[in-house]
Write a protein that holds these residues in place. Sequence first.
Motif, PDB file in Angstrom:
ATOM      1  N   ALA A  93      14.054  -5.391  -9.328  1.00  0.00           N
ATOM      2  CA  ALA A  93      13.757  -6.877  -9.001  1.00  0.00           C
ATOM      3  C   ALA A  93      12.574  -7.117  -8.100  1.00  0.00           C
ATOM      4  CB  ALA A  93      15.082  -7.545  -8.327  1.00  0.00           C
ATOM      5  N   TRP A  94      12.445  -6.336  -6.981  1.00  0.00           N
ATOM      6  CA  TRP A  94      11.310  -6.376  -5.895  1.00  0.00           C
ATOM      7  C   TRP A  94      10.017  -6.104  -6.727  1.00  0.00           C
ATOM      8  CZ3 TRP A  94      11.481  -8.087  -0.803  1.00  0.00           C
ATOM      9  CH2 TRP A  94      10.180  -7.709  -0.333  1.00  0.00           C
ATOM     10  N   VAL A  95       9.942  -5.144  -7.530  1.00  0.00           N
ATOM     11  CA  VAL A  95       8.621  -4.773  -8.195  1.00  0.00           C
ATOM     12  C   VAL A  95       8.439  -5.956  -9.210  1.00  0.00           C
ATOM     13  CG1 VAL A  95       7.719  -3.098  -9.826  1.00  0.00           C
ATOM     14  CG2 VAL A  95       8.873  -2.279  -8.124  1.00  0.00           C
ATOM     15  N   GLU A  96       9.207  -6.449  -9.753  1.00  0.00           N
ATOM     16  CA  GLU A  96       8.953  -7.605 -10.666  1.00  0.00           C
ATOM     17  C   GLU A  96       8.576  -8.951  -9.879  1.00  0.00           C
ATOM     18  OE1 GLU A  96       7.930  -9.796 -13.983  1.00  0.00           O
ATOM     19  OE2 GLU A  96       8.407  -7.809 -13.938  1.00  0.00           O
ATOM     20  N   SER A  97       9.208  -9.164  -8.985  1.00  0.00           N
ATOM     21  CA  SER A  97       8.903 -10.125  -8.177  1.00  0.00           C
ATOM     22  C   SER A  97       7.487 -10.043  -7.358  1.00  0.00           C
ATOM     23  CB  SER A  97      10.177 -10.577  -7.057  1.00  0.00           C
ATOM     24  OG  SER A  97       9.771 -11.566  -6.379  1.00  0.00           O
ATOM     25  N   ARG A  98       7.270  -9.112  -6.742  1.00  0.00           N
ATOM     26  CA  ARG A  98       6.280  -9.071  -5.833  1.00  0.00           C
ATOM     27  C   ARG A  98       4.900  -8.814  -6.758  1.00  0.00           C
ATOM     28  NH1 ARG A  98       6.513 -10.514  -0.724  1.00  0.00           N
ATOM     29  NH2 ARG A  98       5.602  -8.761   0.159  1.00  0.00           N
ATOM     30  N   HIS A  99       5.008  -8.050  -7.982  1.00  0.00           N
ATOM     31  CA  HIS A  99       3.976  -7.821  -8.814  1.00  0.00           C
ATOM     32  C   HIS A  99       3.483  -9.145  -9.389  1.00  0.00           C
ATOM     33  CE1 HIS A  99       1.120  -6.250 -11.646  1.00  0.00           C
ATOM     34  NE2 HIS A  99       1.893  -6.714 -12.545  1.00  0.00           N
ATOM     35  N   ARG A 100       4.526 -10.008 -10.060  1.00  0.00           N
ATOM     36  CA  ARG A 100       4.135 -11.262 -10.608  1.00  0.00           C
ATOM     37  C   ARG A 100       3.863 -12.472  -9.424  1.00  0.00           C
ATOM     38  NH1 ARG A 100       8.375 -14.046 -11.195  1.00  0.00           N
ATOM     39  NH2 ARG A 100       9.686 -12.305 -11.887  1.00  0.00           N
ATOM     40  N   GLY A 101       4.564 -12.503  -8.277  1.00  0.00           N
ATOM     41  CA  GLY A 101       4.281 -13.441  -7.539  1.00  0.00           C
ATOM     42  C   GLY A 101       3.104 -13.225  -6.405  1.00  0.00           C
ATOM     43  N   ARG A 102       2.946 -12.004  -6.083  1.00  0.00           N
ATOM     44  CA  ARG A 102       2.070 -11.778  -5.038  1.00  0.00           C
ATOM     45  C   ARG A 102       0.727 -10.868  -5.546  1.00  0.00           C
ATOM     46  NH1 ARG A 102       3.178 -10.002   0.326  1.00  0.00           N
ATOM     47  NH2 ARG A 102       0.881 -10.375   0.669  1.00  0.00           N
ATOM     48  N   GLY A 103       0.936 -10.462  -6.855  1.00  0.00           N
ATOM     49  CA  GLY A 103      -0.092  -9.766  -7.422  1.00  0.00           C
ATOM     50  C   GLY A 103      -0.360  -8.356  -6.906  1.00  0.00           C
ATOM     51  N   LEU A 104       0.627  -7.681  -6.543  1.00  0.00           N
ATOM     52  CA  LEU A 104       0.604  -6.442  -5.678  1.00  0.00           C
ATOM     53  C   LEU A 104       0.593  -5.341  -7.011  1.00  0.00           C
ATOM     54  CD1 LEU A 104       3.055  -6.467  -2.859  1.00  0.00           C
ATOM     55  CD2 LEU A 104       0.505  -7.125  -2.897  1.00  0.00           C
ATOM     56  N   GLY A 105      -0.331  -4.302  -6.680  1.00  0.00           N
ATOM     57  CA  GLY A 105      -0.095  -3.299  -7.510  1.00  0.00           C
ATOM     58  C   GLY A 105       0.620  -2.084  -7.045  1.00  0.00           C
ATOM     59  N   LYS A 106       0.653  -0.896  -8.097  1.00  0.00           N
ATOM     60  CA  LYS A 106       2.017  -0.167  -7.749  1.00  0.00           C
ATOM     61  C   LYS A 106       2.023   0.324  -6.363  1.00  0.00           C
ATOM     62  CE  LYS A 106       2.750   1.089 -12.643  1.00  0.00           C
ATOM     63  NZ  LYS A 106       2.852   2.257 -13.569  1.00  0.00           N
ATOM     64  N   ARG A 107       0.653   1.068  -5.957  1.00  0.00           N
ATOM     65  CA  ARG A 107       0.583   1.757  -4.564  1.00  0.00           C
ATOM     66  C   ARG A 107       1.089   0.729  -3.414  1.00  0.00           C
ATOM     67  NH1 ARG A 107      -4.907   2.546  -4.178  1.00  0.00           N
ATOM     68  NH2 ARG A 107      -4.832   0.840  -2.597  1.00  0.00           N
ATOM     69  N   ALA A 108       0.916  -0.717  -3.489  1.00  0.00           N
ATOM     70  CA  ALA A 108       1.298  -1.375  -2.512  1.00  0.00           C
ATOM     71  C   ALA A 108       2.920  -1.790  -2.642  1.00  0.00           C
ATOM     72  CB  ALA A 108       0.693  -2.723  -2.563  1.00  0.00           C
ATOM     73  N   LEU A 109       3.327  -1.736  -3.756  1.00  0.00           N
ATOM     74  CA  LEU A 109       4.767  -1.857  -4.174  1.00  0.00           C
ATOM     75  C   LEU A 109       5.400  -0.735  -3.712  1.00  0.00           C
ATOM     76  CD1 LEU A 109       4.334  -3.678  -7.513  1.00  0.00           C
ATOM     77  CD2 LEU A 109       5.255  -4.640  -5.722  1.00  0.00           C
ATOM     78  N   ALA A 110       4.766   0.358  -3.882  1.00  0.00           N
ATOM     79  CA  ALA A 110       5.532   1.659  -3.413  1.00  0.00           C
ATOM     80  C   ALA A 110       5.679   1.786  -2.094  1.00  0.00           C
ATOM     81  CB  ALA A 110       4.918   2.897  -3.905  1.00  0.00           C
ATOM     82  N   GLN A 111       4.619   1.338  -1.265  1.00  0.00           N
ATOM     83  CA  GLN A 111       4.682   1.490   0.076  1.00  0.00           C
ATOM     84  C   GLN A 111       5.766   0.404   0.692  1.00  0.00           C
ATOM     85  OE1 GLN A 111       0.505   0.297   1.155  1.00  0.00           O
ATOM     86  NE2 GLN A 111       0.048   2.511   1.030  1.00  0.00           N
TER      87      GLN A 111
END
Length: 177
Positions: free
Chosen positions: A68-86
């Motif tokens: 859920a975090w990955v989906e939300s932050r990618h869609r909402g803040r436009g974060l890429g995989k590296r930032a999401l992993a951090q």
Amino acid sequence: MDPALEDGSDPAQVARQILLDKLSGQPRTRAELADVLAERGIADEVADQVLDRFIEVGLIDDAAFATAWVESRHRGRGLGKRALAQELRRRGVDDELSRDALEELPPEQEAERARELVRKKLRSMRSLDRQVAMRRLLGMLARKGYPGGMAMGIIKEELDASHDEFPLLDASGIEVE
């Protein structure tokens, strides 16, 4: 120490109440909740027992949280995989669970989101030299966790595609043919 512990209350009951209060606002990871219990003076063995029970009954689910975090932050803040992993690592999500959640984000979706971010940012960069615009766009995508190769390719494509709106300028600000 939690005031409820001082009056002789059952530590497990106090821990359960703390967890329920924390989970009522938003989902949290086991690590975050363990930190909260430690801050409130709950003994480690009591905390582990209560956390294990909450996981058993499905109130804590790090895998679902990560997805859920990955989906939300990618869609909402436009974060890429590296930032999401951090971010997931900072929130105490296991590396394997993070990898699984990030694998559910298709590369083409990540690239499309990067393209959207570049297009949006380009609107405010019409008066800039192409090299300056490229550096700024590359910096923005890097901060958001996108790989350099992907970012550079998308930026070049978008700059070329928007030449009419975003003419190439030389150092003097005159359009270059």
